[in-house]
Design a protein around this motif. Structure first.
Motif, PDB file in Angstrom:
ATOM      1  N   THR A 224       4.755  24.112 -25.499  1.00 57.78           N
ATOM      2  CA  THR A 224       6.143  23.717 -25.227  1.00 57.78           C
ATOM      3  C   THR A 224       6.353  23.424 -23.744  1.00 57.78           C
ATOM      4  O   THR A 224       5.778  24.054 -22.875  1.00 57.78           O
ATOM      5  N   GLY A 225       7.228  22.424 -23.477  1.00 60.10           N
ATOM      6  CA  GLY A 225       7.533  22.039 -22.089  1.00 60.10           C
ATOM      7  C   GLY A 225       9.000  22.239 -21.805  1.00 60.10           C
ATOM      8  O   GLY A 225       9.589  23.249 -22.231  1.00 60.10           O
ATOM      9  N   SER A 226       9.621  21.223 -21.154  1.00 58.16           N
ATOM     10  CA  SER A 226      11.029  21.303 -20.772  1.00 58.16           C
ATOM     11  C   SER A 226      11.915  21.640 -21.978  1.00 58.16           C
ATOM     12  O   SER A 226      11.756  21.067 -23.049  1.00 58.16           O
ATOM     13  N   GLY A 227      12.816  22.592 -21.835  1.00 54.69           N
ATOM     14  CA  GLY A 227      13.761  22.952 -22.891  1.00 54.69           C
ATOM     15  C   GLY A 227      13.099  23.705 -24.052  1.00 54.69           C
ATOM     16  O   GLY A 227      13.680  23.798 -25.131  1.00 54.69           O
ATOM     17  N   GLY A 228      11.868  24.227 -23.850  1.00 53.77           N
ATOM     18  CA  GLY A 228      11.198  24.976 -24.914  1.00 53.77           C
ATOM     19  C   GLY A 228      10.737  24.092 -26.057  1.00 53.77           C
ATOM     20  O   GLY A 228      10.430  24.568 -27.149  1.00 53.77           O
ATOM     21  N   GLU A 229      10.676  22.750 -25.842  1.00 53.35           N
ATOM     22  CA  GLU A 229      10.259  21.832 -26.899  1.00 53.35           C
ATOM     23  C   GLU A 229       8.937  21.178 -26.539  1.00 53.35           C
ATOM     24  O   GLU A 229       8.533  21.186 -25.363  1.00 53.35           O
ATOM     25  N   ILE A 230       8.263  20.628 -27.525  1.00 52.84           N
ATOM     26  CA  ILE A 230       7.039  19.865 -27.246  1.00 52.84           C
ATOM     27  C   ILE A 230       7.468  18.426 -26.950  1.00 52.84           C
ATOM     28  O   ILE A 230       8.042  17.747 -27.811  1.00 52.84           O
ATOM     29  N   GLN A 231       7.240  18.012 -25.713  1.00 56.27           N
ATOM     30  CA  GLN A 231       7.788  16.743 -25.240  1.00 56.27           C
ATOM     31  C   GLN A 231       6.805  15.604 -25.453  1.00 56.27           C
ATOM     32  O   GLN A 231       5.629  15.716 -25.099  1.00 56.27           O
ATOM     33  N   LEU A 232       7.318  14.492 -25.998  1.00 55.02           N
ATOM     34  CA  LEU A 232       6.480  13.306 -26.169  1.00 55.02           C
ATOM     35  C   LEU A 232       6.069  12.751 -24.803  1.00 55.02           C
ATOM     36  O   LEU A 232       4.936  12.302 -24.628  1.00 55.02           O
ATOM     37  N   THR A 233       6.970  12.813 -23.844  1.00 52.66           N
ATOM     38  CA  THR A 233       6.638  12.250 -22.513  1.00 52.66           C
ATOM     39  C   THR A 233       5.445  12.985 -21.888  1.00 52.66           C
ATOM     40  O   THR A 233       4.639  12.365 -21.207  1.00 52.66           O
TER      41      THR A 233
END
Ligand code: UTP
Length: 295
Positions: A224-233
């Motif tokens: 997980t990255g920003s905001g606790g989500e897995i980011q496509l970017t």
């Protein structure tokens, strides 16, 4: 020449909390702009770009979406009986070829990157498009078609890009650019939702992507990255490090953020004004309410 893009993923598993209470029972993508649900605009754009396989990443409570793409034999029969040929034509234009649509469940809303990853087995080793139906783009040539044409020259990965005010950077993935060539920009980095002062440029990523299958492999490894989500970017940014092959495409057209109430209302007015049968009434109404009085 890069492989043709014939598959598209439509991530529609988000909870749409900004439209509560409506989204308690109606999926956001079924909400209508004038008389067509958001998802229909997305499908039409994909078809215009040559997409043949439509992969929906859905979640609990999105049954209305599957029903929307089903045939409606009873309704068709009624319309035929009443000789409502125009309505019949409209209804038929929503029919999808058998086998062209697939639905995959995202069991937990772990972010856009995770939603795309859920479709990995249906994508295999081919380039694919991603369309976020809540980004609606009004354009003479549909946005994804513009991108597919540009992609035929570049290959690699391509994201739709649009200039935003610095204070809006924290709502978008922002591009770090190393080269500009007309509508195309070469990207050397991407930052998810930076503060205005940390944004590397004023170019934001909008919900249209053409991606290479290696992005799915990066998603395999991403936590997980920003905001606790897995980011496509984050996954696309890894392909820059590996292959230096990411492009931003400044599309021609007007984008509406239909994931927000204000954007949805603006799109409704704009699409209403573009319809011959509605525009006179709508214009007369807008004039009558004397907008300046309410400032
Ligand atoms: P949004 O950030 O707009 O989230 O997702 P949302 O849940 O739909 O809406 P709000 O913020 O709660 O109102 C952008 C796109 O990514 C999809 C959404 O369905 C939308 O098309 N998405 C997001 C997923 O499919 N899965 C996720 O876990 C998150």
């Amino acid at each position: 020449m890069p492989k043709k893009v014939t598959k598209a993923i439509f991530p529609v598993a988000g909870m749409g909390t900004r439209f509560l209470p409506a989204t308690k029972s109606v999926p956001k993508e079924i909400m209508t702009l004038v008389d067509r649900p958001l998802i229909q605009y997305a499908i039409d754009e994909a078809r215009a770009a040559g997409i043949k396989e439509f992969i929906f990443v859905t979640s609990r409570g999105k049954g209305a979406l599957e029903d929307y793409f089903d045939l409606a034999p009873q309704l068709e029969q009624e319309l035929r009986k009443k000789k409502k040929t125009e309505l019949l034509k409209i209804l038929k234009s929503t029919n999808m070829e058998s086998g062209a649509i697939a639905y995959i469940r995202q069991h937990k809303a772990l972010g856009l990157g995770h939603a795309v990853w859920c479709a990995r087995r249906l994508i295999g080793n081919e380039p694919f498009a991603v369309i976020l139906p809540d980004d609606v783009i009004a354009a003479d040539k549909p946005c994804l078609q513009q991108m597919v044409e540009a992609y035929a020259e570049t290959g690699g990965n391509m994201v739709a890009a649009m200039e935003v005010e610095p204070e809006r950077a924290s709502s978008y993935g922002m591009l770090d650019i190393c080269e500009e060539n007309g509508q195309l920009v070469k990207v050397k980095g991407m930052v998810e939702k930076p503060k205005a002062e940390d944004a590397p440029s004023n170019l934001a990523v909008i919900g249209r992507y053409i991606l290479s299958p290696s992005v799915l492999q990066h998603l395999n490894q991403i936590k997980t990255g920003s905001g606790g989500e897995i980011q496509l970017t984050d996954a696309i940014a890894r392909d820059i490090d590996a292959k230096n092959n990411v492009f931003g495409f400044r599309f021609s057209g007007q984008r509406f953020d239909c994931g927000s109430k204000s954007g949805f209302l603006q799109a409704t007015v704009s699409f209403g004004l573009s319809r011959a049968e509605l525009k006179d009434d709508l214009r007369a109404y807008l004039r009558s309410i004397n907008l300046d009085d309410d400032a």
